[in-house]
Write a protein that holds these residues in place. Structure first.
Motif, PDB file in Angstrom:
ATOM      1  N   TYR A   7       0.919  -1.182  -0.108  1.00 53.66           N
ATOM      2  CA  TYR A   7      -0.080  -0.026  -0.082  1.00 53.66           C
ATOM      3  C   TYR A   7       0.996   1.174  -0.171  1.00 53.66           C
ATOM      4  O   TYR A   7       0.549   2.142  -0.810  1.00 53.66           O
ATOM      5  CB  TYR A   7      -1.015  -0.057   1.102  1.00 53.66           C
ATOM      6  N   VAL A  31      -8.178   1.012  -5.585  1.00 49.35           N
ATOM      7  CA  VAL A  31      -8.841   1.658  -5.053  1.00 49.35           C
ATOM      8  C   VAL A  31      -8.379   1.709  -3.402  1.00 49.35           C
ATOM      9  O   VAL A  31      -8.406   2.919  -2.980  1.00 49.35           O
ATOM     10  CB  VAL A  31     -10.355   0.998  -4.901  1.00 49.35           C
ATOM     11  N   LEU A  32      -7.783   0.680  -2.907  1.00 50.16           N
ATOM     12  CA  LEU A  32      -7.125   0.761  -1.636  1.00 50.16           C
ATOM     13  C   LEU A  32      -6.023   1.891  -1.479  1.00 50.16           C
ATOM     14  O   LEU A  32      -5.925   2.475  -0.498  1.00 50.16           O
ATOM     15  CB  LEU A  32      -6.901  -0.680  -1.205  1.00 50.16           C
ATOM     16  N   VAL A  58      -7.560   5.258  -1.232  1.00 51.22           N
ATOM     17  CA  VAL A  58      -8.017   5.437   0.139  1.00 51.22           C
ATOM     18  C   VAL A  58      -6.860   5.591   1.155  1.00 51.22           C
ATOM     19  O   VAL A  58      -6.842   6.696   1.819  1.00 51.22           O
ATOM     20  CB  VAL A  58      -8.733   4.289   0.673  1.00 51.22           C
ATOM     21  N   GLU A 110      -6.062  -3.816   8.738  1.00 50.51           N
ATOM     22  CA  GLU A 110      -6.746  -4.668   8.192  1.00 50.51           C
ATOM     23  C   GLU A 110      -6.343  -6.292   8.422  1.00 50.51           C
ATOM     24  O   GLU A 110      -7.205  -6.964   8.352  1.00 50.51           O
ATOM     25  CB  GLU A 110      -6.284  -4.470   6.434  1.00 50.51           C
ATOM     26  N   GLN A 152     -13.328  -6.605   5.283  1.00 55.03           N
ATOM     27  CA  GLN A 152     -13.387  -6.038   3.864  1.00 55.03           C
ATOM     28  C   GLN A 152     -13.967  -4.402   3.647  1.00 55.03           C
ATOM     29  O   GLN A 152     -13.600  -3.828   2.959  1.00 55.03           O
ATOM     30  CB  GLN A 152     -14.627  -6.884   3.226  1.00 55.03           C
ATOM     31  N   ILE A 153     -14.263  -4.050   5.094  1.00 49.66           N
ATOM     32  CA  ILE A 153     -14.787  -2.712   5.050  1.00 49.66           C
ATOM     33  C   ILE A 153     -13.997  -1.757   5.970  1.00 49.66           C
ATOM     34  O   ILE A 153     -14.076  -0.546   6.242  1.00 49.66           O
ATOM     35  CB  ILE A 153     -16.143  -2.552   5.540  1.00 49.66           C
ATOM     36  N   ILE A 159     -10.894  -0.481   6.296  1.00 54.44           N
ATOM     37  CA  ILE A 159     -10.158   0.547   5.766  1.00 54.44           C
ATOM     38  C   ILE A 159     -11.121   1.861   5.361  1.00 54.44           C
ATOM     39  O   ILE A 159     -10.897   2.828   5.442  1.00 54.44           O
ATOM     40  CB  ILE A 159      -9.327   0.015   4.494  1.00 54.44           C
ATOM     41  N   TYR A 160     -12.338   1.384   4.799  1.00 57.09           N
ATOM     42  CA  TYR A 160     -13.154   2.479   4.463  1.00 57.09           C
ATOM     43  C   TYR A 160     -13.869   3.155   5.600  1.00 57.09           C
ATOM     44  O   TYR A 160     -13.990   4.212   5.730  1.00 57.09           O
ATOM     45  CB  TYR A 160     -14.455   1.927   3.451  1.00 57.09           C
ATOM     46  N   ILE A 161     -14.112   2.230   6.780  1.00 61.43           N
ATOM     47  CA  ILE A 161     -14.724   2.981   7.960  1.00 61.43           C
ATOM     48  C   ILE A 161     -13.597   3.807   8.498  1.00 61.43           C
ATOM     49  O   ILE A 161     -13.936   5.113   8.939  1.00 61.43           O
ATOM     50  CB  ILE A 161     -14.980   1.620   9.066  1.00 61.43           C
ATOM     51  N   ALA A 172     -11.230   5.408   7.168  1.00 61.52           N
ATOM     52  CA  ALA A 172     -11.263   6.642   6.063  1.00 61.52           C
ATOM     53  C   ALA A 172     -12.384   7.547   6.368  1.00 61.52           C
ATOM     54  O   ALA A 172     -11.859   8.831   6.458  1.00 61.52           O
ATOM     55  CB  ALA A 172     -11.101   5.978   4.780  1.00 61.52           C
ATOM     56  N   ILE A 173     -13.528   7.020   6.412  1.00 59.62           N
ATOM     57  CA  ILE A 173     -14.667   7.932   6.931  1.00 59.62           C
ATOM     58  C   ILE A 173     -14.371   8.581   8.188  1.00 59.62           C
ATOM     59  O   ILE A 173     -14.926   9.875   8.018  1.00 59.62           O
ATOM     60  CB  ILE A 173     -15.871   7.080   6.781  1.00 59.62           C
TER      61      ILE A 173
END
Length: 340
Positions: free
Chosen positions: A18, A268-269, A272, A296, A313-314, A316-318, A320-321
């Motif tokens: 990453y 995409v990752l 982010v 992760e 699965q989510i 990283i997005y949590i 980020a938010i």
């Protein structure tokens, strides 16, 4: 304790990929202001540079070996790699075995040339266009590159093993009385990523070229008024960013068998990671890469997934938010970036 340390190592391993991809993305955004959705394709091309060199080294000629006979007494036909015929059995075997590390040298000029062609041939025409236009055209380019790789190499993953000497596991817990072993190549990948990251930061920090680039990232117009061709330097940095992505792909080939969609899997990752670290912030991209890789890794533990199904699965997005809601510029972003 064993499981905790193992997840840290897994996170650093994944975070290395990453961080390297995000570092190249940030170099491009920080210098050219371009959101490059084709950067994941550069990672993929780097992995296939390792595949290509391994295939080249494995090209063989069919010869008859009089010392070996079939059941009819005829000499057996054997395949002898050309590199063994040209350089001797020992050197040839070494080249075949160490094809992935040797692909580092093979991939650098290729990735720089590809970066120059991308920047001069396409991306330079979108410098002053909205980011939405940049995303669309670079995403389209990524799909084209992906389909080209699929056409020439097929749709199936291609195993590309690490050298035999680095293909085992290391006992990391023996000194401390822990039952902890870890693949040697993943440790090598982590150390390699630190070396590349340190090299990029040293280049930008301690060379005249790097200092001019950093000045251009901060105030492009003023640097241009001093008579410095900052555009040429930024084009070179695009090639450097492409090389960084390619090197990340080369060394990742033994970890995840290269396939035509691996660039999209990381793209995409990695974006982010860039946003969380702060758009245009190189230290932020590296910090966020390792941080999100570790998070992760812990989220993938069975105990965590039993409590929160699908959290791996989510996660990283949590994160980020949460970070962008509390700090819109990211962890180490410059003031005013991503705050409008």
């Amino acid at each position: 304790m064993d499981a905790f340390i193992l997840q840290i190592l897994n996170g650093l391993d994944k975070g290395s990929a990453y961080a390297l991809i995000a570092l190249g993305l940030t170099l491009i955004f920080g210098t050219l202001g371009v959101v490059n959705f084709a950067h994941g394709a550069l990672f993929m091309i780097g992995a296939f540079c390792a595949v290509t060199l391994a295939k080249i080294f494995s090209l063989s000629a069919i010869t008859e070996d009089p010392t070996q006979k079939d059941f009819l007494g005829n000499p057996l036909k054997v395949k002898t790699p050309y590199v063994e015929s040209w350089f001797g059995a020992d050197v040839g075997s070494f080249m075949i075995d160490w094809a992935v590390p040797l692909a580092i040298i093979f991939s650098i000029p290729i990735m720089i040339i590809i970066g120059f062609i991308m920047e001069r041939g396409l991306i330079k025409h979108f410098y002053k266009r909205p980011h939405a236009d940049q995303i669309l055209v670079t995403f389209g380019l990524a799909i084209v590159l992906q389909e080209v790789i699929k056409y020439f190499y097929g749709a199936n993953p291609i195993p590309t093993p690490a050298p035999d000497a680095l293909n085992g596991v290391a006992d990391l817990g023996g000194t401390f009385g822990l039952a902890l072993v870890y693949p040697v190549w993943r440790i090598v990948y982590f150390c390699f990523s630190l070396l590349v990251i340190g090299g990029i930061f040293s280049f930008l920090q301690f060379t005249t070229f790097g200092m001019v680039v950093r000045a251009g990232m901060a105030d492009r117009e003023t640097v241009g008024l001093l008579g410095i061709n900052i555009d040429r330097r930024f084009t070179i940095m695009f090639g450097v960013a492409a090389a960084v992505a390619g090197l990340a792909g080369v060394m990742y080939a033994p970890i995840n068998s290269p396939n035509y969609h691996m660039g999209m899997d990381f793209l995409v990752l990695s974006f982010v990671v860039v946003v969380v670290g702060g758009m245009g912030s190189l230290p932020g991209a590296v910090l966020a890469g390792f941080l999100l890789g570790i998070l992760e890794s812990f989220a993938s533990m069975n105990e965590i997934k039993a409590l929160f199904p699908g959290i791996d699965q989510i996660i990283i997005y949590i994160v980020a938010i949460i970070i962008l809601l509390t700090r819109p510029r990211g962890l180490m972003g410059r003031k005013g970036v991503m705050e409008e």
